[in-house]
Design a protein around this motif. Sequence first.
Motif, PDB file in Angstrom:
ATOM      1  N   ALA A 317       0.808  -1.178  -0.214  1.00  0.00           N
ATOM      2  CA  ALA A 317      -0.052   0.258   0.058  1.00  0.00           C
ATOM      3  C   ALA A 317       0.708   1.107  -0.067  1.00  0.00           C
ATOM      4  N   PHE A 321       0.971   4.005  -2.851  1.00  0.00           N
ATOM      5  CA  PHE A 321       0.324   5.439  -2.298  1.00  0.00           C
ATOM      6  C   PHE A 321       1.533   6.518  -3.086  1.00  0.00           C
ATOM      7  N   LEU A 334      -7.308   6.672  -2.230  1.00  0.00           N
ATOM      8  CA  LEU A 334      -7.509   5.566  -3.382  1.00  0.00           C
ATOM      9  C   LEU A 334      -8.884   4.764  -3.005  1.00  0.00           C
ATOM     10  N   THR A 336     -11.494   1.744  -2.897  1.00  0.00           N
ATOM     11  CA  THR A 336     -11.047   0.412  -2.736  1.00  0.00           C
ATOM     12  C   THR A 336     -10.860  -0.393  -4.065  1.00  0.00           C
ATOM     13  N   LEU A 339      -7.641   0.215  -5.377  1.00  0.00           N
ATOM     14  CA  LEU A 339      -6.367  -0.376  -4.531  1.00  0.00           C
ATOM     15  C   LEU A 339      -6.254  -1.913  -4.784  1.00  0.00           C
ATOM     16  N   LYS A 342      -4.519  -2.126  -8.096  1.00  0.00           N
ATOM     17  CA  LYS A 342      -3.300  -1.994  -8.124  1.00  0.00           C
ATOM     18  C   LYS A 342      -2.445  -3.224  -7.498  1.00  0.00           C
ATOM     19  N   TYR A 387      -9.501   4.386   0.972  1.00  0.00           N
ATOM     20  CA  TYR A 387      -8.362   4.731   1.946  1.00  0.00           C
ATOM     21  C   TYR A 387      -7.541   5.822   1.740  1.00  0.00           C
TER      22      TYR A 387
END
Length: 406
Positions: A317, A321, A334, A336, A339, A342, A387
């Motif tokens: 993460a 980020f 981001l 969900t 995320l 990725k 997030y």
Amino acid sequence: MVKRKTKKQPEVNPAPPGPERKTRKRKPKRTAKGRVGRVGRVARGGTASIVRTVADFIGTYIVMPDDARIVMASWILASHIIDSFDRFPHLAITSPEKRCGKTRCLQLIELLSREAVMTSNMSPAVVYRLIEEKKPTLIMDEAQSLSRQGSENSIAIQEIFCAAIDRNAAVHRVGGDRNDEIVQFRVYSPKVVALIGNLDGVLADRCVEVRLARKTADDSVTRFRSRVVEPDAEKVRESIVAWCTDHAGRVAEAYDTTDEFDIANDRMAELMLPLQSVVMVDDEESLPALRRFVFELEEQDRQAELSTPGVKLLIAAREIFDRVKPDENGGKFLLTKNLIRKLVAREEEEWQRFSSGRPISADAIARLLRPYGIRSSRDRTRRKRGYWAHDFDSTWERYAPRTPSP
């Protein structure tokens, strides 16, 4: 009740006057590497290092790195004066496969340590009653059973072991003549666990782990014959007892005044202090070996932490980020689903096949992050969930700090 027969210590008396007797000089024993050993020949009050003597004795019969032999030798000495310490580590003997010398290692520990009792199966009641009565060095072979799921005995023994590093640790049971009293049993004593494979994470955090490997064709050790080894071991043990009797006070003083090794694992630094104190009093030249071993344990512990799913997700993460463009207020957000996309794109990691061969889900992410206090929240429009990077900041610092550039 298990009882161990011990030989009465011979009294040291001056030799009576008389004609000198000619004695045949015994040839010194040679270790596996061809060096002359001093097995069983440390006199009381002598100048030889008792840690080195015990380490050489161990190395005569088992292939083990020098640093590990110093660690095991200092642990054995410290087991005889365990009441000098507030906390005392368990010793774990592990190997990736069978035939790595685990049983031989336990036999040597049994011969040299304090009031040793070796077993491969013991009920919780026997464990705490035996410790209360004798405070022995409890040696448990085949300790992989402690991780057996669904076994009440295994869970109870593991809980006792996890607590028993503290000198005030105790278990409470109902007892008395009428079985109506609360009885306390102390469980603080030296303990050794041996198994093939890896220790349970909680118990491993309370153990000094010595890992064994099979010997190669270039390695050679003396054949272990009990009728020959036991008399030599008894001499070494007498030297250990004599040294501990003479130096227990100095070891306790060193324990109270010595700084712990500077490692991130505070518990391991504290648990290594009894061994560190023994080495400092006996032979400071062996301290670098202990330090190398401790820092190697620290690195192994760090790598183990980095391999947990939660920490892997934190690291992934953070890297994701790092590539997110901040909004006008400097925040990084981001969705969900983004995320997840990725994470799945990181093909070298397990996110694409995380849940029974399927990609990681939003629920799985939430479940992994929940113990760290990280939860999804809404974006600035309050319409979409995802997030925020700032929710990870303190967690990244605590559990997945960046590696400094060289």
